[in-house]
Write a protein that holds these residues in place. Structure first.
Motif, PDB file in Angstrom:
ATOM      1  N   PRO A 168       4.172   7.664  -8.475  1.00  0.00           N
ATOM      2  CA  PRO A 168       3.284   8.254  -9.485  1.00  0.00           C
ATOM      3  C   PRO A 168       2.851   7.267 -10.574  1.00  0.00           C
ATOM      4  N   ARG A 169       3.756   6.418 -11.033  1.00  0.00           N
ATOM      5  CA  ARG A 169       3.375   5.486 -12.097  1.00  0.00           C
ATOM      6  C   ARG A 169       2.336   4.478 -11.624  1.00  0.00           C
ATOM      7  N   LEU A 170       2.482   4.017 -10.406  1.00  0.00           N
ATOM      8  CA  LEU A 170       1.479   3.102  -9.864  1.00  0.00           C
ATOM      9  C   LEU A 170       0.143   3.821  -9.667  1.00  0.00           C
ATOM     10  N   GLN A 171       0.201   5.094  -9.308  1.00  0.00           N
ATOM     11  CA  GLN A 171      -1.042   5.862  -9.172  1.00  0.00           C
ATOM     12  C   GLN A 171      -1.740   6.003 -10.523  1.00  0.00           C
ATOM     13  N   VAL A 172      -0.960   6.249 -11.572  1.00  0.00           N
ATOM     14  CA  VAL A 172      -1.545   6.368 -12.907  1.00  0.00           C
ATOM     15  C   VAL A 172      -2.160   5.037 -13.328  1.00  0.00           C
ATOM     16  N   HIS A 232      -5.953   5.826 -13.722  1.00  0.00           N
ATOM     17  CA  HIS A 232      -6.218   6.262 -15.093  1.00  0.00           C
ATOM     18  C   HIS A 232      -6.156   5.171 -16.154  1.00  0.00           C
ATOM     19  N   LEU A 233      -5.271   4.206 -15.991  1.00  0.00           N
ATOM     20  CA  LEU A 233      -5.099   3.223 -17.057  1.00  0.00           C
ATOM     21  C   LEU A 233      -6.389   2.454 -17.369  1.00  0.00           C
ATOM     22  N   PRO A 234      -7.178   2.031 -16.355  1.00  0.00           N
ATOM     23  CA  PRO A 234      -8.430   1.333 -16.692  1.00  0.00           C
ATOM     24  C   PRO A 234      -9.430   2.221 -17.434  1.00  0.00           C
ATOM     25  N   ARG A 235      -9.320   3.555 -17.254  1.00  0.00           N
ATOM     26  CA  ARG A 235     -10.273   4.459 -17.891  1.00  0.00           C
ATOM     27  C   ARG A 235      -9.846   4.889 -19.286  1.00  0.00           C
ATOM     28  N   VAL A 285       4.115  11.345 -15.944  1.00  0.00           N
ATOM     29  CA  VAL A 285       3.749   9.968 -16.292  1.00  0.00           C
ATOM     30  C   VAL A 285       2.578   9.954 -17.270  1.00  0.00           C
ATOM     31  N   LEU A 286       1.608  10.845 -17.062  1.00  0.00           N
ATOM     32  CA  LEU A 286       0.476  10.911 -17.984  1.00  0.00           C
ATOM     33  C   LEU A 286       0.906  11.385 -19.369  1.00  0.00           C
ATOM     34  N   VAL A 287       1.851  12.324 -19.429  1.00  0.00           N
ATOM     35  CA  VAL A 287       2.372  12.764 -20.722  1.00  0.00           C
ATOM     36  C   VAL A 287       3.040  11.593 -21.441  1.00  0.00           C
ATOM     37  N   GLN A 288       3.870  10.872 -20.724  1.00  0.00           N
ATOM     38  CA  GLN A 288       4.525   9.714 -21.323  1.00  0.00           C
ATOM     39  C   GLN A 288       3.502   8.662 -21.747  1.00  0.00           C
ATOM     40  N   ARG A 315       0.812  -1.210   0.000  1.00  0.00           N
ATOM     41  CA  ARG A 315       0.000   0.000   0.000  1.00  0.00           C
ATOM     42  C   ARG A 315       0.851   1.268   0.000  1.00  0.00           C
ATOM     43  N   ASP A 316       1.954   1.278   0.737  1.00  0.00           N
ATOM     44  CA  ASP A 316       2.747   2.496   0.809  1.00  0.00           C
ATOM     45  C   ASP A 316       3.336   2.860  -0.556  1.00  0.00           C
ATOM     46  N   LEU A 317       3.723   1.855  -1.334  1.00  0.00           N
ATOM     47  CA  LEU A 317       4.239   2.130  -2.676  1.00  0.00           C
ATOM     48  C   LEU A 317       3.119   2.548  -3.616  1.00  0.00           C
ATOM     49  N   LEU A 318       1.972   1.932  -3.492  1.00  0.00           N
ATOM     50  CA  LEU A 318       0.835   2.304  -4.330  1.00  0.00           C
ATOM     51  C   LEU A 318       0.450   3.766  -4.138  1.00  0.00           C
ATOM     52  N   GLU A 319       0.592   4.247  -2.920  1.00  0.00           N
ATOM     53  CA  GLU A 319       0.181   5.618  -2.624  1.00  0.00           C
ATOM     54  C   GLU A 319       1.279   6.652  -2.889  1.00  0.00           C
TER      55      GLU A 319
END
Length: 825
Positions: free
Chosen positions: A398-402, A406-409, A449-452, A391-395
């Motif tokens: 940034p790439r894991l947050q994206v 966002h990736l499923p959407r 990350v979103l730009v990439q 959980r700490d890495l997920l939060e």
């Protein structure tokens, strides 16, 4: 043993609820000189023998001999068989137990069997015990020789292991082999077994039990019996399977085999090379072979070679035992598989094993370094893997947050599809990314990350997904007064919309004051320069697609990127789009050369290379070089990028039905750009019209019109044959406006078709002869034969004729020249 049965020996008692498949009983009843039942523990070998022997009415003298640990040496084996013969009254008492006499027991068995006139059937159960410690090959050879030389002997053996008795025996005697796949229970067997236990079961439940357990008879019987006792439906009980696996592992005498079972149950499936990596002592391939032959392993042929796996319930039970006995076993296995995955699966495979091995630093490094390839080539796997991080890495990452947010959407909530395109490095954005990096004090934020991600989606052909990513970037910029994010967001949206062919939306985005200021001049920081260069290119693309009056100015205002990369290639493509409609033959020829040169500069396998090739084909067809266009097209990857061009080329070749089919297949792919969608609909409409299906042609023309109104696309209408467009558009001013050609071309379009045909003076005498020959000949070869010229010369004349007539195929040339040849004859 009533009813004529003559079975001697301690035959186990048959169960009233046991079920033996008819195919197994039929094999046993075949009465071959040698019959082998082979299968692992719990596969019902003894049950099958008992069921079969209990039913016997053939009056054959039968001796049932169950082997045990006494048979693990040759002397003990022959002594066991000799004693059984003596007890059954089938051999004399002489020499029994005299081990010191060496081969006395073996000789006694041979004398008792080989000299018989009446048939004797010997059934050796648990034959895997024979010679287990020493002498197994000799026992097999001696028994096989006994079968060969004793016509009255029928030998039946039940064993867990493959023996030379089976393999060598098949070369010299008639043999029946009942393999693990034959002993395994099928759904019909499960249903029959449930009926004996008076338990209701559906076909789906029977199928599920067989799949989960691989048809393992003992485990299936236990699950059915548990359902009968517990009064519930038949299902796979984990506790029951765990008990069988514990027994199986305890029964395995080889420590190497136990290790192999536990280690290879960690991955979902594995290859032979994976088995070597997983089992470090060098016994992997041997154990793999043994388990495959035993029936415990499934073998599946894939595009990447053979893959092996355990039935799901068996694998889970093995994993549970492995975790309980060796807590670090799973981590060790995945670490061992990481190096192999790098060779066989690429970064996504390494990532999966790194996560399961809890090597978080390694996993994060792979995600960072291989982001573009992972986000476009393996989006579903990336989403799945991200959920396994702490959980700490997920939060915090940034790439894991994206990935989570966002990736499923992206791509309309369905998730990005795996792309067939090679990931592109997107060199042109490096400077802007570096500036963003500096602004964030050398840390990666969600915007970057979103730009990439958006750029990766663009070069995977996922323009809707790219637009989503860049829109989130712009939203962040607006919410946090972040100029860099605003510019990169709206610039990225413009790129995605323009490339996707949504010309009106792209041009509307250019009205943004901040973007307009940057496009006009503005600042010279890295982000502004990048946005200015890309925005001018995208404005030119949208203007040409929409056939705006300022298209020429927009093309002229494009800025040349510093590097010859994908952005530079887009500029060449746009000049090709413009030349195909507005350019003179000389302009088109010049752009053809530039497109050919551009293909040599780009990295092979990318979407930019394929797009350049499709534009090259379009220009070659417009120039009458259909044969050359076909050669170029044949080198293209068949994809949604090239499907519209394939249809266009087929139509130019006069292959209308094939053109319709190709265009229809392409339209089924949601990733197709609006540009290609309009073009495909128009190819279908034009080919239907030429096939005489006018009503259907107008209907497809109407579909193209709707897409054009939705997106602003106009250029594809200019590529239609003038007479076909005129026929389908009729005199409707709104439809005619879809083809806003310059005034001279528009005036030519409105004249009757016959008036647009070149006069006799525009065609040379030789060209008129070629045109006349074309009426009776299907192509260049026929024209060449009719006029006594080479095929290449005929092709050259035909290209000139087509160009002067404004035709793109033989059929169009014949339609446009009606009356012309007759008038000269």
């Amino acid at each position: 043993m009533g009813g004529g049965r003559r079975v001697r020996g301690p035959l186990p008692r048959a169960s009233r609820t046991a079920h033996v498949a008819p195919r197994v009983l039929a094999a046993l009843e075949s009465r071959a000189p040698l019959t082998v039942l082979r299968g692992p523990r719990g596969y019902g070998k003894t049950t099958a023998l008992v069921e079969w022997l209990s039913r016997q009415t053939d009056d054959v003298e039968t001796l049932y001999v169950p082997l045990d640990a006494e048979a693990r040496l040759p002397s003990g084996f022959w002594c066991t068989v000799r004693d059984a013969l003596v007890r059954a009254g089938l051999a004399a008492q002489d020499g029994v137990g005299d081990v010191a006499r060496g081969g006395a027991e073996q000789s006694a068995v041979l004398r008792s069997v080989s000299g018989r006139e009446d048939t004797l059937r010997i059934v050796l159960d648990n034959y895997h015990e024979a010679g287990l410690l020493d002498g197994r090959a000799e026992i097999d050879d001696d028994l096989l020789e006994l079968v060969r030389t004793s016509p009255a002997l029928e030998l039946v053996v039940a064993t867990r292991a493959l023996r030379s008795l089976e393999t060598t025996g098949a070369l010299s005697v008639d043999i029946t082999v009942v393999r693990p796949a034959d002993l395994a229970m099928h759904p019909d067997d499960v249903i029959a077994l449930a009926e004996r236990h008076r338990v209701a079961i559906t076909q789906d439940q029977a199928d599920q039990v067989v799949v989960e357990l691989g048809g393992w008879p003992a485990a299936v019987r236990a699950c059915v019996a548990a359902a009968a006792v517990g009064g519930h439906e038949v299902r796979v009980d984990a506790e029951t399977v765990d008990g069988y696996i514990d027994t199986l592992l305890a029964d395995v005498r080889s420590a190497a085999l136990r290790e192999f079972l536990l280690r290879t149950s960690v991955p979902d499936e594995f290859s032979a090379s994976a088995a070597r990596a997983i089992v470090p002592d060098g016994t992997g391939i041997r154990e793999l072979r043994n388990l495959r032959l035993s029936g415990l392993l499934r073998e599946r042929d894939t595009v990447n070679g053979l893959r092996y796996s355990y039935p799901p319930a068996v694998r889970e039970a093995l994993r549970r035992v492995g975790v309980e006995r060796h807590p670090e076993l799973e981590r060790e296995v995945h670490i061992a598989l990481m190096a192999l995955a790098a060779e066989e699966e690429g970064p996504v495979g390494v990532l999966g094993h790194a996560v399961r091995a809890r090597e978080w630093d390694t996993a994060l490094r792979i995600i960072e370094e291989e982001w573009a390839g992972l986000v476009t080539g393996h989006p579903e796997r990336l989403i799945e893997v991200a959920l396994e991080f702490p959980r700490d890495l997920l939060e915090s990452e940034p790439r894991l947050q994206v990935v989570r947010r966002h990736l499923p959407r992206m791509a309309g909530g369905a998730g990005l599809r795996a792309s067939e395109w090679k990931p592109t490095g997107a060199h042109f954005v490096d400077a802007a990314v570096q500036q963003r990096w500096r602004e964030m004090e050398e840390t990666t934020d969600e915007v970057l990350v979103l730009v990439q991600s958006g750029l990766a989606a663009v070069f995977a052909g996922e323009n809707e997904a790219a637009a989503y990513a860049f829109e989130r970037v712009r939203d962040h910029g607006l919410a946090h007064d972040d100029r860099t994010a605003r510019l990169m967001g709206i610039g990225g949206m413009l790129t995605a919309k323009a490339i996707h062919g949504e010309a009106d939306l792209a041009l509307a985005l250019l009205d943004d004051p901040e973007l307009a200021d940057v496009v006009a001049g503005g600042d010279d920081d890295d982000v502004s320069v990048l946005v200015r260069v890309s925005a001018r290119i995208m404005r030119a693309m949208a203007s040409v697609d929409a056939m705006r009056p300022d298209a020429e100015d927009a093309v002229g205002a494009m800025l040349e990127p510093v590097r010859r990369d994908e952005l530079w290639a887009l500029g060449i493509i746009i000049r090709g789009l413009y030349a195909s409609v507005y350019g003179s033959p000389e302009d088109q020829a010049r752009i053809v050369g530039q497109l050919r040169a551009a293909m040599r500069h780009l990295e092979p396998g990318g979407i930019a290379e394929s797009t350049i090739a499709t534009q090259l084909v379009e220009l070659l067809v417009a120039g009458g070089m259909v044969d050359v266009a076909e050669q170029v097209f044949e080198r293209l990857t068949d994809s949604f990028v090239s499907s519209a061009t394939r249809a266009y080329l087929l139509q130019a070749q006069g292959r209308d039905q094939e053109a319709i089919d190709a265009a229809s297949r392409g339209l089924a792919d949601a990733r197709m750009t609006a540009r290609s969608r309009v073009s495909s609909e128009l190819v279908i409409a034009g080919s239907l019209y030429r096939l005489g299906q006018t009503t259907a042609a107008r209907r497809r023309f109407g579909r193209a019109v709707r897409v054009a109104y939705e997106t602003g696309q106009r250029r594809p209408f200019a590529l239609m044959a003038p007479e076909v467009f005129a026929a389908l558009a009729g005199h409707d001013p709104e439809l005619l406006a879809l083809r806003p050609l310059p005034s001279t071309a528009e005036a030519s379009l409105q004249r009757p078709v016959a008036a647009a045909v070149p006069g006799p003076t525009e065609l040379s005498a030789r060209e008129l002869q070629v045109l006349a020959a074309l009426q009776d000949c299907p192509g260049p070869a026929g024209v060449a034969a009719a006029l006594g010229m080479s095929v290449n010369t005929a092709k050259t004349h035909l290209r000139h004729v087509y160009r002067k007539l404004g035709a793109s195929s033989r059929d169009e040339a014949l339609v446009l020249s009606r009356g012309l040849v007759r008038g000269r004859s």
